[in-house]
Scaffold this active site. Structure first.
Site, PDB file in Angstrom:
ATOM      1  CE  LYS A  48      -3.431  -0.940  -0.591  1.00 44.75           C
ATOM      2  NZ  LYS A  48      -3.807  -1.558  -1.907  1.00 44.75           N
ATOM      3  CB  ALA A  49       4.357   1.983  -0.038  1.00 50.00           C
ATOM      4  CB  THR A  52      -0.778  -0.062  -8.294  1.00 52.51           C
ATOM      5  OG1 THR A  52      -1.005  -1.077  -7.313  1.00 52.51           O
ATOM      6  CG2 THR A  52      -1.516  -0.394  -9.576  1.00 52.51           C
ATOM      7  CD1 TRP A  53       1.188   6.611  -9.945  1.00 50.05           C
ATOM      8  CD2 TRP A  53       1.271   7.373  -7.837  1.00 50.05           C
ATOM      9  NE1 TRP A  53       1.113   7.983  -9.981  1.00 50.05           N
ATOM     10  CE2 TRP A  53       1.160   8.464  -8.717  1.00 50.05           C
ATOM     11  CE3 TRP A  53       1.345   7.603  -6.445  1.00 50.05           C
ATOM     12  CZ2 TRP A  53       1.126   9.789  -8.237  1.00 50.05           C
ATOM     13  CZ3 TRP A  53       1.301   8.901  -5.983  1.00 50.05           C
ATOM     14  CH2 TRP A  53       1.189   9.991  -6.878  1.00 50.05           C
ATOM     15  CG  HIS A 110       4.252  -6.292  -1.203  1.00 50.50           C
ATOM     16  ND1 HIS A 110       4.439  -4.998  -1.626  1.00 50.50           N
ATOM     17  CD2 HIS A 110       2.991  -6.628  -1.578  1.00 50.50           C
ATOM     18  CE1 HIS A 110       3.336  -4.577  -2.244  1.00 50.50           C
ATOM     19  NE2 HIS A 110       2.449  -5.544  -2.232  1.00 50.50           N
ATOM     20  NE  ARG A 132       0.097   6.395   1.186  1.00 49.97           N
ATOM     21  CZ  ARG A 132      -1.118   6.078   0.746  1.00 49.97           C
ATOM     22  NH1 ARG A 132      -1.386   4.832   0.400  1.00 49.97           N
ATOM     23  NH2 ARG A 132      -2.052   6.991   0.649  1.00 49.97           N
ATOM     24  CB  SER A 140      -3.546   2.749   2.305  1.00 44.24           C
ATOM     25  OG  SER A 140      -3.752   2.223   1.014  1.00 44.24           O
ATOM     26  CG  PHE A 232      -6.204   9.068  -7.325  1.00 42.56           C
ATOM     27  CD1 PHE A 232      -5.727   7.935  -6.675  1.00 42.56           C
ATOM     28  CD2 PHE A 232      -7.541   9.399  -7.188  1.00 42.56           C
ATOM     29  CE1 PHE A 232      -6.569   7.140  -5.913  1.00 42.56           C
ATOM     30  CE2 PHE A 232      -8.388   8.611  -6.419  1.00 42.56           C
ATOM     31  CZ  PHE A 232      -7.908   7.478  -5.780  1.00 42.56           C
ATOM     32  CG  ASP A 233      -9.179  12.226 -10.347  1.00 44.45           C
ATOM     33  OD1 ASP A 233      -9.371  11.540  -9.317  1.00 44.45           O
ATOM     34  OD2 ASP A 233      -9.185  13.469 -10.352  1.00 44.45           O
ATOM     35  CG  MET A 235      -3.259   5.492 -12.783  1.00 42.94           C
ATOM     36  SD  MET A 235      -1.834   5.230 -11.697  1.00 42.94           S
ATOM     37  CE  MET A 235      -2.024   3.508 -11.194  1.00 42.94           C
TER      38      MET A 235
HETATM   39  P1  A3P Z   1      -5.145   4.852  -0.641  1.00 40.92           P
HETATM   40  O1  A3P Z   1      -5.752   3.600  -0.093  1.00 40.92           O
HETATM   41  O2  A3P Z   1      -4.628   5.748   0.439  1.00 40.92           O
HETATM   42  O3  A3P Z   1      -6.020   5.559  -1.595  1.00 40.92           O
HETATM   43  P2  A3P Z   1      -0.360  -0.175  -3.625  1.00 40.92           P
HETATM   44  O4  A3P Z   1      -0.393  -0.024  -5.084  1.00 40.92           O
HETATM   45  O5  A3P Z   1       1.011  -0.302  -3.077  1.00 40.92           O
HETATM   46  O6  A3P Z   1      -1.263  -1.270  -3.175  1.00 40.92           O
HETATM   47  O7  A3P Z   1      -0.871   1.191  -2.995  1.00 40.92           O
HETATM   48  C1  A3P Z   1      -2.219   1.568  -3.110  1.00 40.92           C
HETATM   49  C2  A3P Z   1      -2.363   2.988  -2.645  1.00 40.92           C
HETATM   50  O8  A3P Z   1      -1.764   3.855  -3.638  1.00 40.92           O
HETATM   51  C3  A3P Z   1      -3.815   3.424  -2.520  1.00 40.92           C
HETATM   52  O9  A3P Z   1      -3.834   4.397  -1.475  1.00 40.92           O
HETATM   53  C4  A3P Z   1      -4.051   4.008  -3.891  1.00 40.92           C
HETATM   54  O10 A3P Z   1      -5.160   4.865  -3.974  1.00 40.92           O
HETATM   55  C5  A3P Z   1      -2.744   4.764  -4.071  1.00 40.92           C
HETATM   56  N1  A3P Z   1      -2.505   5.148  -5.473  1.00 40.92           N
HETATM   57  C6  A3P Z   1      -2.501   4.352  -6.565  1.00 40.92           C
HETATM   58  N2  A3P Z   1      -2.323   5.084  -7.675  1.00 40.92           N
HETATM   59  C7  A3P Z   1      -2.214   6.381  -7.278  1.00 40.92           C
HETATM   60  C8  A3P Z   1      -2.023   7.617  -7.961  1.00 40.92           C
HETATM   61  N3  A3P Z   1      -1.945   7.674  -9.291  1.00 40.92           N
HETATM   62  N4  A3P Z   1      -1.953   8.748  -7.214  1.00 40.92           N
HETATM   63  C9  A3P Z   1      -2.045   8.709  -5.881  1.00 40.92           C
HETATM   64  N5  A3P Z   1      -2.235   7.573  -5.177  1.00 40.92           N
HETATM   65  C10 A3P Z   1      -2.315   6.407  -5.867  1.00 40.92           C
END
Ligand code: A3P
Length: 296
Positions: A48-49, A52-53, A110, A132, A140, A232-233, A235
């Site tokens: 959750k850091a 995916t981004w 991870h 993060r 998250s 974010f939006d 994705m």
């Molecule tokens: P939140 O739950 O705080 O929204 P991972 O990919 O490591 O599982 O992390 C997921 C977290 O990254 C989620 O956080 C997700 O919304 C956030 N995230 C993914 N893509 C993002 C982006 N383009 N901009 C900001 N946050 C993003």
């Protein structure tokens, strides 16, 4: 009965000093013997850091131009396989990596630094670590564990809050994870250490840093396209990056692309919890050179 049809959540246990479930340890021997290629790129994070981004950013940097069909037909979790994941009825992450048709291979893990298969170090692979801040990371993770049925039951927030601080969640202690990788980075020029908060603050700047680390030089147009496409939006709407196609999530209870903000912890932490957290944090985070921002 209905109860029997529900997937059962796995138990957490201690694995070599790190809390894990069998979904991440059952393939241990094979994963440890993984043969990396010198051009493999490993993306390492505490869950959750921002995995995916950064995975998506890398995918666009390497393949955005050359494989447009990949962008519309292959979900991100298949483009960037999760090395140690092994779940019944699904192709193990390791096999997915080995079947990747593209080069370089982008690989997600991870694992805490001491679990990384040694081949990655021997082959001098580039490794990108994303950290993060612990408070947002915890929030998250709590929401994710509620909807991801392959995770142990998160219980209620108060309970989760305690367990996160104790490292009793999958991948163990957040504190050990970020510290372990930070220490490794000091002696390993192949590790690029990034922060989720920096990416939120200035995505373009962080992409530039990534590019210079990786030796990539996208055109100005391409760089703009990527910076825009990974917001974010975008994705969240993109079915190839929002996990809506993933069989193991329960989207009735939330979405993978949840908020994507810095500071959402303030909507979850009570004042008392925040004090308890800060007190404990000081004891566990002694290295003054590692600073994570809980606010922008
Ligand atoms: P939140 O739950 O705080 O929204 P991972 O990919 O490591 O599982 O992390 C997921 C977290 O990254 C989620 O956080 C997700 O919304 C956030 N995230 C993914 N893509 C993002 C982006 N383009 N901009 C900001 N946050 C993003």
């Amino acid at each position: 009965t209905v109860a029997m049809e529900l997937p059962s959540r796995p138990e957490l246990f201690d694995f070599r000093g790190v809390s894990m479930t069998h979904f991440f340890t059952d393939n241990w021997e094979n994963v440890q013997n993984f043969k990396a290629r010198p051009d493999d790129v490993l993306i390492a994070t505490y869950p959750k850091a921002g995995t995916t981004w950064v995975s998506y950013i890398l995918d666009l940097l390497y393949f955005g131009q050359t494989s447009p069909e990949r962008q519309t037909s292959v979900p991100i979790y298949e483009r960037v396989p999760f090395l140690e994941l092994i779940v019944p009825k699904f192709v193990p992450g390791l096999d997915q990596v080995e079947r990747l048709p593209t080069s370089p291979r982008l690989i997600k893990t991870h694992f805490p630094v001491q679990f990384v298969p040694k081949s990655f170090w021997e082959q001098n692979c580039k490794i990108i670590y994303v950290a993060r801040n612990a408070k947002d990371n915890m929030v998250s993770y709590f929401h994710f564990d509620s909807m991801a049925m392959i995770e142990p039951d998160p219980g209620d927030w108060n309970n989760y809050f305690q367990r996160f601080m104790q490292g009793k969640v999958v991948t163990g202690s957040w504190y050990d994870h970020v510290n372990g990788w930070w220490k490794k980075k000091q002696t390993s020029p192949n590790v690029h250490y990034m922060f989720y908060e920096d990416l939120v603050e200035d995505t373009g700047r962080e992409i530039d840093k990534l590019c210079s680390f990786l030796g990539l030089s996208p055109s100005e147009d391409e760089r703009k396209r990527i910076t825009g496409g990974v917001q974010f939006d975008k994705m969240k709407k993109n079915n190839m990056t929002n996990y809506s196609t993933h069989a193991r999530m329960d989207f009735k209870t939330g979405s993978f692309m949840r908020k994507g903000r810095v500071g959402d912890w303030k909507n979850h932490f009570t004042v008392a919890q925040n004090e308890e957290f800060d007190e404990d944090y000081k004891k566990k985070m002694k290295d003054p050179t590692l600073q994570l921002r809980t606010d922008l």
